[in-house]
Design a protein around this motif. Structure first.
Motif, PDB file in Angstrom:
ATOM      1  N   SER A 265     -15.211 -18.953   0.112  1.00 11.74           N
ATOM      2  CA  SER A 265     -15.461 -18.788  -1.413  1.00 11.74           C
ATOM      3  C   SER A 265     -14.300 -16.927  -1.306  1.00 11.74           C
ATOM      4  CB  SER A 265     -16.706 -17.759  -1.227  1.00 11.74           C
ATOM      5  OG  SER A 265     -17.486 -16.924  -0.438  1.00 11.74           O
ATOM      6  N   ASP A 266     -14.498 -16.656  -0.116  1.00 11.33           N
ATOM      7  CA  ASP A 266     -13.533 -15.088   0.082  1.00 11.33           C
ATOM      8  C   ASP A 266     -13.002 -15.002   1.175  1.00 11.33           C
ATOM      9  OD1 ASP A 266     -12.253 -13.025  -0.028  1.00 11.33           O
ATOM     10  OD2 ASP A 266     -13.850 -11.603  -0.992  1.00 11.33           O
ATOM     11  N   ILE A 267     -11.757 -14.660   1.390  1.00 15.13           N
ATOM     12  CA  ILE A 267     -11.852 -14.824   3.133  1.00 15.13           C
ATOM     13  C   ILE A 267     -10.214 -13.605   2.766  1.00 15.13           C
ATOM     14  CG2 ILE A 267     -11.646 -17.189   4.131  1.00 15.13           C
ATOM     15  CD1 ILE A 267      -8.886 -17.247   3.713  1.00 15.13           C
ATOM     16  N   LEU A 268     -10.957 -13.090   2.150  1.00 14.11           N
ATOM     17  CA  LEU A 268      -9.822 -11.927   1.845  1.00 14.11           C
ATOM     18  C   LEU A 268      -9.807 -10.797   3.078  1.00 14.11           C
ATOM     19  CD1 LEU A 268      -7.581  -9.865   0.303  1.00 14.11           C
ATOM     20  CD2 LEU A 268      -9.369  -9.049  -1.602  1.00 14.11           C
ATOM     21  N   ALA A 269     -11.162 -10.217   2.912  1.00 13.83           N
ATOM     22  CA  ALA A 269     -11.137  -9.786   4.609  1.00 13.83           C
ATOM     23  C   ALA A 269     -10.462  -9.834   5.378  1.00 13.83           C
ATOM     24  CB  ALA A 269     -12.192  -9.021   5.387  1.00 13.83           C
ATOM     25  N   TRP A 270     -10.264 -11.343   6.039  1.00 14.92           N
ATOM     26  CA  TRP A 270      -9.573 -11.756   7.666  1.00 14.92           C
ATOM     27  C   TRP A 270      -8.034 -11.536   7.003  1.00 14.92           C
ATOM     28  CZ3 TRP A 270     -12.290 -14.835  11.160  1.00 14.92           C
ATOM     29  CH2 TRP A 270     -13.782 -15.037  10.458  1.00 14.92           C
ATOM     30  N   TRP A 271      -7.964 -11.953   5.945  1.00 12.74           N
ATOM     31  CA  TRP A 271      -5.794 -11.820   5.448  1.00 12.74           C
ATOM     32  C   TRP A 271      -5.674 -10.256   5.081  1.00 12.74           C
ATOM     33  CZ3 TRP A 271      -2.634 -15.195   6.241  1.00 12.74           C
ATOM     34  CH2 TRP A 271      -2.472 -16.728   6.197  1.00 12.74           C
ATOM     35  N   ALA A 282       5.869  -2.336  14.038  1.00 10.11           N
ATOM     36  CA  ALA A 282       6.805  -2.185  12.984  1.00 10.11           C
ATOM     37  C   ALA A 282       5.571  -0.725  12.645  1.00 10.11           C
ATOM     38  CB  ALA A 282       7.138  -2.382  11.497  1.00 10.11           C
ATOM     39  N   GLU A 283       5.389  -0.096  12.871  1.00  8.96           N
ATOM     40  CA  GLU A 283       4.590   1.651  13.272  1.00  8.96           C
ATOM     41  C   GLU A 283       3.616   2.017  13.973  1.00  8.96           C
ATOM     42  OE1 GLU A 283       3.368   1.479  10.037  1.00  8.96           O
ATOM     43  OE2 GLU A 283       3.209  -0.075   8.698  1.00  8.96           O
ATOM     44  N   PRO A 284       5.670   2.447  14.211  1.00  5.27           N
ATOM     45  CA  PRO A 284       5.274   3.944  15.213  1.00  5.27           C
ATOM     46  C   PRO A 284       4.285   5.501  14.921  1.00  5.27           C
ATOM     47  CG  PRO A 284       7.617   3.694  14.109  1.00  5.27           C
ATOM     48  CD  PRO A 284       6.630   2.699  13.317  1.00  5.27           C
ATOM     49  N   GLY A 285       4.443   5.932  15.716  1.00 10.08           N
ATOM     50  CA  GLY A 285       3.407   7.470  15.464  1.00 10.08           C
ATOM     51  C   GLY A 285       2.169   7.285  15.760  1.00 10.08           C
ATOM     52  N   TYR A 286       1.437   8.702  16.022  1.00  6.10           N
ATOM     53  CA  TYR A 286       0.660   8.148  15.595  1.00  6.10           C
ATOM     54  C   TYR A 286      -0.112  10.127  15.521  1.00  6.10           C
ATOM     55  CZ  TYR A 286       0.348   3.974  18.331  1.00  6.10           C
ATOM     56  OH  TYR A 286       1.073   3.010  19.210  1.00  6.10           O
ATOM     57  N   PRO A 287      -1.636   9.828  14.835  1.00  9.75           N
ATOM     58  CA  PRO A 287      -2.303   9.240  14.704  1.00  9.75           C
ATOM     59  C   PRO A 287      -2.026   8.218  14.175  1.00  9.75           C
ATOM     60  CG  PRO A 287      -3.547  11.374  13.935  1.00  9.75           C
ATOM     61  CD  PRO A 287      -1.610  11.377  14.068  1.00  9.75           C
ATOM     62  N   ALA A 288      -2.497   6.858  14.044  1.00  8.84           N
ATOM     63  CA  ALA A 288      -1.848   5.879  13.207  1.00  8.84           C
ATOM     64  C   ALA A 288      -2.931   4.774  12.876  1.00  8.84           C
ATOM     65  CB  ALA A 288      -0.930   4.635  13.911  1.00  8.84           C
ATOM     66  N   PRO A 289      -3.830   3.664  12.244  1.00  4.59           N
ATOM     67  CA  PRO A 289      -4.727   3.290  10.835  1.00  4.59           C
ATOM     68  C   PRO A 289      -4.675   2.382  12.816  1.00  4.59           C
ATOM     69  CG  PRO A 289      -3.355   3.094   9.952  1.00  4.59           C
ATOM     70  CD  PRO A 289      -2.755   3.781  10.740  1.00  4.59           C
ATOM     71  N   ALA A 290      -6.433   2.028  13.099  1.00  5.90           N
ATOM     72  CA  ALA A 290      -6.608   0.468  13.937  1.00  5.90           C
ATOM     73  C   ALA A 290      -5.945  -0.431  14.081  1.00  5.90           C
ATOM     74  CB  ALA A 290      -7.759   1.156  14.478  1.00  5.90           C
ATOM     75  N   PHE A 291      -4.965  -0.844  14.600  1.00  5.79           N
ATOM     76  CA  PHE A 291      -4.752  -2.406  13.557  1.00  5.79           C
ATOM     77  C   PHE A 291      -5.357  -3.444  14.102  1.00  5.79           C
ATOM     78  CE2 PHE A 291      -1.136  -0.429  12.279  1.00  5.79           C
ATOM     79  CZ  PHE A 291      -0.534  -0.320  10.790  1.00  5.79           C
ATOM     80  N   GLY A 292      -5.885  -4.184  13.807  1.00  3.23           N
ATOM     81  CA  GLY A 292      -7.178  -5.216  14.494  1.00  3.23           C
ATOM     82  C   GLY A 292      -8.372  -4.873  13.869  1.00  3.23           C
ATOM     83  N   ARG A 293      -8.737  -3.944  13.501  1.00  7.78           N
ATOM     84  CA  ARG A 293     -10.044  -4.261  12.273  1.00  7.78           C
ATOM     85  C   ARG A 293      -8.973  -4.078  10.560  1.00  7.78           C
ATOM     86  NH1 ARG A 293     -14.015  -4.514  15.816  1.00  7.78           N
ATOM     87  NH2 ARG A 293     -14.876  -3.117  14.368  1.00  7.78           N
ATOM     88  N   TYR A 294     -10.529  -4.837   9.836  1.00  5.23           N
ATOM     89  CA  TYR A 294     -10.633  -4.144   8.954  1.00  5.23           C
ATOM     90  C   TYR A 294     -10.785  -2.933   7.837  1.00  5.23           C
ATOM     91  CZ  TYR A 294     -11.614  -5.773   3.726  1.00  5.23           C
ATOM     92  OH  TYR A 294     -12.187  -6.269   2.730  1.00  5.23           O
ATOM     93  N   PHE A 295      -9.211  -3.162   6.577  1.00  5.13           N
ATOM     94  CA  PHE A 295      -8.745  -0.793   7.023  1.00  5.13           C
ATOM     95  C   PHE A 295     -10.059  -0.498   6.640  1.00  5.13           C
ATOM     96  CE2 PHE A 295     -10.194  -3.234   2.087  1.00  5.13           C
ATOM     97  CZ  PHE A 295     -10.160  -2.234   1.836  1.00  5.13           C
TER      98      PHE A 295
END
Length: 336
Positions: A265-271, A282-295
């Motif tokens: 039905s919905d796998i948008l969160a996964w994608w 390709a995302e240098p610099g901090y603070p930066a989002p914690a990639f690997g977690r849903y936004f």
């Protein structure tokens, strides 16, 4: 026990009447009542006051008043901290109010203070577990792991996510996926590439088993394999990378021919999460989002900055593409 003689007894009676009225009182009236009653019956009313203050901050009247919301959550935390340490509700209530407070602090851009609140959440969870008030020593620690990742403290974040994933495996593969994904991402960001590869290989194998059991999608497994192949290429393991891409191509061929094996039905969160992680290098610099977690797990200030930065980046890319196009010269019609 509180000292009734030091406050207006009429105020106490009015507060009790408000809460006992047949009509449910407004959040504002509940807060006013619990402020009074928490002075005379702290054991029963402090937890209720703390929760009411947090709920009150979600009312429409505070939607555009961040400072007022911040003051309410601050008051809620102070009330929750006064709950008796042996009260079985203390850990849940205090962590809940701290979570609301850190969110408002991040919204206000006060990251250092918000980080300290996240550390208090984790410590509160550990203390609550020792007292038997919660079932996990990691209770309340997830926000700290995310914020450590945002601050570039990837090794610490990786260790925390690794503990979360190990504990979540007891609940089933799906429960462990998100923490496992963040674990692998933070290991890679910390330069622990061998560990990251092992962790990601476990994710691929687990999701493959889930796919064959009908509990996962072809599309998600394709992404995992493509991302795994990138990691293998970076680790100078080309044969394994080619094998991963070949498996991904086989699943893509199946998707093209027959679609998913079952309706999802919905796998948008996964994608969304997997797509963001694919741009991690390709995302240098901090603070930066914690990639690997849903936004939605990203701190609100960084989420806002990240989204606001997309349009300028798109404009910059478009300008670079225009500059790279060959110059066109007018051509006259040939003589006939």
């Amino acid at each position: 026990m509180g000292d009734v003689g030091k406050i207006d007894e009429d105020a106490v009676l009015r507060a009790r009447a408000t809460l006992l009225a047949s009509d449910t009182p407004s959040r504002a009236r509940q807060v006013d009542a619990y402020r009074v009653l928490a002075r005379v019956s702290p054991e029963s009313c402090l937890p209720k006051l703390a929760k009411a203050l947090v709920s009150y901050g979600y009312e429409q009247e505070f939607q555009d008043r961040p400072e007022a919301r911040l003051a309410l959550t601050d008051e809620a935390v102070r009330a929750a901290r006064r709950i008796d340490p042996d009260d079985p509700r203390r850990t849940e209530v205090l962590v809940g109010t701290l979570r609301a407070w850190q969110f408002e602090l991040f919204q206000a851009g006060r990251r250092a203070e918000a980080l300290a609140v996240c550390e208090e959440m984790a410590e509160t969870g550990r203390e609550g577990f020792a007292r038997g008030q919660v079932t996990s020593p990691e209770y309340g620690a997830s926000r700290l792991a995310v914020v450590l990742a945002e601050e570039g403290r990837h090794g610490e974040a990786a260790d925390m996510f690794g503990r979360f994933a190990a504990r979540a495996r007891a609940e089933g593969p799906s429960a462990a996926f998100w923490d496992g994904l963040a674990h692998a991402a933070e290991l890679e960001a910390a330069g622990r590439r061998g560990e990251a590869l092992d962790a990601f290989a476990d994710l691929v194998a687990t999701r493959r088993a889930e796919l064959e059991a009908g509990r996962s999608s072809l599309a998600i497994q394709v992404w995992l394999l493509v991302h795994h192949s990138r990691m293998l290429d970076a680790a100078a393991r080309p044969a394994e990378a080619r094998a991963a891409r070949a498996r991904a191509l086989g699943l893509l061929t199946e998707l093209d021919a027959t679609g998913e094996r079952k309706n999802w039905s919905d796998i948008l969160a996964w994608w969304v999460t997997l797509f963001a992680l694919s741009g991690r290098a390709a995302e240098p610099g901090y603070p930066a989002p914690a990639f690997g977690r849903y936004f939605t797990d990203w701190s609100p200030d960084l989420r806002r900055a990240y989204v606001d930065g997309i349009a300028p980046l798109e404009a910059e890319v478009a300008a670079l593409r225009r500059a790279a196009e060959p110059t066109r010269t007018d051509r006259t019609c040939p003589n006939w």
